[in-house]
Design an enzyme around this catalytic site. Sequence first.
Site, mmCIF file in Angstrom:
data_model
loop_
_atom_site.group_PDB
_atom_site.id
_atom_site.type_symbol
_atom_site.label_atom_id
_atom_site.label_comp_id
_atom_site.label_asym_id
_atom_site.label_seq_id
_atom_site.Cartn_x
_atom_site.Cartn_y
_atom_site.Cartn_z
ATOM 1 N N ASP A 94 -2.195 8.920 -10.333
ATOM 2 C CA ASP A 94 -2.346 7.847 -11.332
ATOM 3 C C ASP A 94 -0.988 7.391 -11.853
ATOM 4 O O ASP A 94 -0.735 6.194 -12.026
ATOM 5 C CB ASP A 94 -3.198 8.340 -12.516
ATOM 6 C CG ASP A 94 -4.670 8.475 -12.146
ATOM 7 O OD1 ASP A 94 -5.055 8.048 -11.039
ATOM 8 O OD2 ASP A 94 -5.434 9.023 -12.968
ATOM 9 N N ASN A 131 -2.152 12.716 -3.715
ATOM 10 C CA ASN A 131 -3.240 13.134 -4.609
ATOM 11 C C ASN A 131 -3.646 14.576 -4.354
ATOM 12 O O ASN A 131 -3.834 15.374 -5.281
ATOM 13 C CB ASN A 131 -4.462 12.230 -4.387
ATOM 14 C CG ASN A 131 -4.571 11.155 -5.462
ATOM 15 O OD1 ASN A 131 -3.993 11.277 -6.527
ATOM 16 N ND2 ASN A 131 -5.307 10.111 -5.176
ATOM 17 N N ASP A 175 0.848 -1.184 0.000
ATOM 18 C CA ASP A 175 0.000 0.000 0.000
ATOM 19 C C ASP A 175 0.892 1.245 0.000
ATOM 20 O O ASP A 175 1.871 1.323 0.748
ATOM 21 C CB ASP A 175 -0.877 -0.030 1.260
ATOM 22 C CG ASP A 175 -1.905 1.090 1.266
ATOM 23 O OD1 ASP A 175 -3.023 0.850 0.790
ATOM 24 O OD2 ASP A 175 -1.583 2.194 1.746
ATOM 25 N N GLU A 205 -5.049 2.305 -3.766
ATOM 26 C CA GLU A 205 -3.584 2.317 -3.904
ATOM 27 C C GLU A 205 -2.956 1.020 -3.372
ATOM 28 O O GLU A 205 -1.781 0.980 -3.050
ATOM 29 C CB GLU A 205 -2.994 3.542 -3.187
ATOM 30 C CG GLU A 205 -3.135 3.549 -1.683
ATOM 31 C CD GLU A 205 -4.458 4.110 -1.192
ATOM 32 O OE1 GLU A 205 -4.510 4.516 -0.022
ATOM 33 O OE2 GLU A 205 -5.441 4.147 -1.962
#
Length: 326
Positions: free
Chosen positions: A213, A204, A196, A240
Amino acid sequence: GASLDSVMQGICDCLVAELPVAIVSVLLLDDDNTEFVHEVYSGEFTQSPLAATGRWPVTVGAAGRCVQLGRPHLIRDITTDPDYVPGNATARSEYLVPIRHGRRLHGVLNLESARTDFFGPEACAVFDAVADLVAGAIHFARMADELTEANRKLERLSMRDALTGIANRRQFDASLAEAWARQGRDGAPLALLLADVDYFKALNDSAGHLRGDECLRWLARICERVAAGERDLVARYGGEEFVLLLPGRTPEAAIALGESLRRAVADEALAHPASPLAPHVTISVGVAALVPTAGKSPQDLVAAADRAMYDAKTGGRDRVVWRALA
């Protein structure tokens, strides 16, 4: 395919059984219409030019001439035809019909009779209709093949994560069930890594979703590099989170792979300006491994890896934690 061959074979067999014809054959062309590449026939056959090489150029024989003319072709007496390729010792006359669907020429229907008077207007009209029937069967068989291929592509797409191009959760679930059954049968271990991205929401929020992304695509490539075994699978588990399915790895081997993955991510040093931990992206990895048995389920393995990853997060992040199954 096999079903098309059986339809064409049935037509050939029926004509030979019911009519005074020595040979009936269906010769199919390649995509360029330059060679015959497949033949289905019935009757007493000596030898086809296709038999030796698997190919027969349309520049040879009366069947090739029929392709070039593009219309039905009657040879009343084969002994007078310079292009006739002998197929049966008793044959005296031959009728050839192009097999056409729409604008596409698929091949030639070839009939040979021991009689010189058999191919009258009525018989020829029947064989023209048979050629249309064969053309329809070929057309539908090819459509069915194209449909099957399209379905295969859709199936492949449905198993891929659109953003990263790696396997998605659906593919992972199917592969986990398969690997669990196989490793259980063989008494061999199965390991799972859950990785993770640390402080992904902060990445983000600070750098934008496009950067997020990009980070996920980049991490997918690193996971694929690390999980390089023949039966290993890398999938996007959600958000994620990435999962690495590793058949045949002991807990020790899986922990070592987890460390390799964690180091590879740190070494790449992808900038993460909003991480309180490091100036670059880091990951937390949870590891679980066992030999599948009747008393456990694949979900137990996932749950153990998930708890291990949670421990890695609460323990400070940027680390690998192994969790034994309860």
